[in-house]
Design a protein around this motif. Sequence first.
Motif, mmCIF file in Angstrom:
data_model
loop_
_atom_site.group_PDB
_atom_site.id
_atom_site.type_symbol
_atom_site.label_atom_id
_atom_site.label_comp_id
_atom_site.label_asym_id
_atom_site.label_seq_id
_atom_site.Cartn_x
_atom_site.Cartn_y
_atom_site.Cartn_z
ATOM 1 N N VAL A 17 59.505 44.860 -10.144
ATOM 2 C CA VAL A 17 60.252 45.510 -9.069
ATOM 3 C C VAL A 17 61.707 45.061 -9.111
ATOM 4 C CG1 VAL A 17 58.218 45.766 -7.590
ATOM 5 C CG2 VAL A 17 59.622 43.711 -7.394
ATOM 6 N N GLY A 18 62.538 45.767 -8.388
ATOM 7 C CA GLY A 18 63.957 45.435 -8.314
ATOM 8 C C GLY A 18 64.763 46.714 -8.156
ATOM 9 N N HIS A 19 66.065 46.559 -8.157
ATOM 10 C CA HIS A 19 66.949 47.703 -7.981
ATOM 11 C C HIS A 19 66.969 48.570 -9.235
ATOM 12 C CE1 HIS A 19 68.190 46.255 -4.147
ATOM 13 N NE2 HIS A 19 68.548 45.089 -4.649
ATOM 14 N N GLY A 20 67.312 49.838 -9.037
ATOM 15 C CA GLY A 20 67.373 50.786 -10.138
ATOM 16 C C GLY A 20 68.299 50.315 -11.252
ATOM 17 N N ARG A 21 67.838 50.416 -12.470
ATOM 18 C CA ARG A 21 68.574 50.072 -13.691
ATOM 19 C C ARG A 21 68.765 48.572 -13.906
ATOM 20 N NH1 ARG A 21 70.516 55.033 -16.078
ATOM 21 N NH2 ARG A 21 70.361 56.653 -14.530
ATOM 22 N N VAL B 201 47.318 43.272 -8.219
ATOM 23 C CA VAL B 201 48.193 42.721 -9.255
ATOM 24 C C VAL B 201 48.179 41.203 -9.149
ATOM 25 C CG1 VAL B 201 49.693 44.764 -9.379
ATOM 26 C CG2 VAL B 201 50.315 42.888 -7.867
ATOM 27 N N ASP B 202 48.414 40.568 -10.287
ATOM 28 C CA ASP B 202 48.419 39.107 -10.326
ATOM 29 C C ASP B 202 49.787 38.528 -9.989
ATOM 30 O OD1 ASP B 202 45.635 38.620 -11.300
ATOM 31 O OD2 ASP B 202 46.372 39.908 -12.920
ATOM 32 N N LEU B 203 50.848 39.224 -10.400
ATOM 33 C CA LEU B 203 52.207 38.762 -10.138
ATOM 34 C C LEU B 203 53.104 39.928 -9.786
ATOM 35 C CD1 LEU B 203 53.054 36.233 -13.011
ATOM 36 C CD2 LEU B 203 52.844 35.713 -10.590
ATOM 37 N N ILE B 204 53.953 39.694 -8.795
ATOM 38 C CA ILE B 204 55.010 40.654 -8.463
ATOM 39 C C ILE B 204 56.305 39.994 -8.914
ATOM 40 C CG2 ILE B 204 56.175 41.940 -6.647
ATOM 41 C CD1 ILE B 204 53.536 41.754 -5.019
ATOM 42 N N ILE B 205 56.975 40.635 -9.862
ATOM 43 C CA ILE B 205 58.154 40.049 -10.511
ATOM 44 C C ILE B 205 59.392 40.863 -10.166
ATOM 45 C CG2 ILE B 205 59.189 39.420 -12.728
ATOM 46 C CD1 ILE B 205 56.238 39.413 -13.831
#
Length: 159
Positions: free
Chosen positions: A6-10, A106-110
């Motif tokens: 996950v995170g911001h676009g691009r 899910v095991d990890l959210i990165i």
Amino acid sequence: MKLMLVGHGRAGKDEAGEWFARNTAMKFAGTTSKFLCRHVSKELGISEEECYRDRHSNRELWWRIGKKVREQDPGVLIRESLACGDVIGGVRDLSEVIYARESHCVDLIIWITRASVPADPTVEFDSSHCDLVIENHWGLDVYHERLKRLAIALGVYAP
């Protein structure tokens, strides 16, 4: 092992997913946008291919339609993604992060962060909701090395 990027676009989520697919036995399902696309294309009356190609210029519209799709079931796009692979990306809604946590799907959210990209107003959470952060500020070689170290630590690296 199931990973959610996950995170911001691009910021580099797709690059990370593709790296995991090339360097581990894990399959990158793509982003939840791939699965949301059928809903957006129907709303716009255009093909899924055309819709997906133009997704970055219509973030607000995609976000609104995604909200509507997730209204009754915040995990729908996550489950569809995970049915196609072990690594997924593109989650935008806090309700999806909560769903992923509570369902243990899910095991990890990165969180992937990159200083050169602006904050994406369609992302409704931040790195504090994630298990770890990977910085992607210094070029592909450094980024790939960080992903490699993570894969080794997780026991999934397959050179």
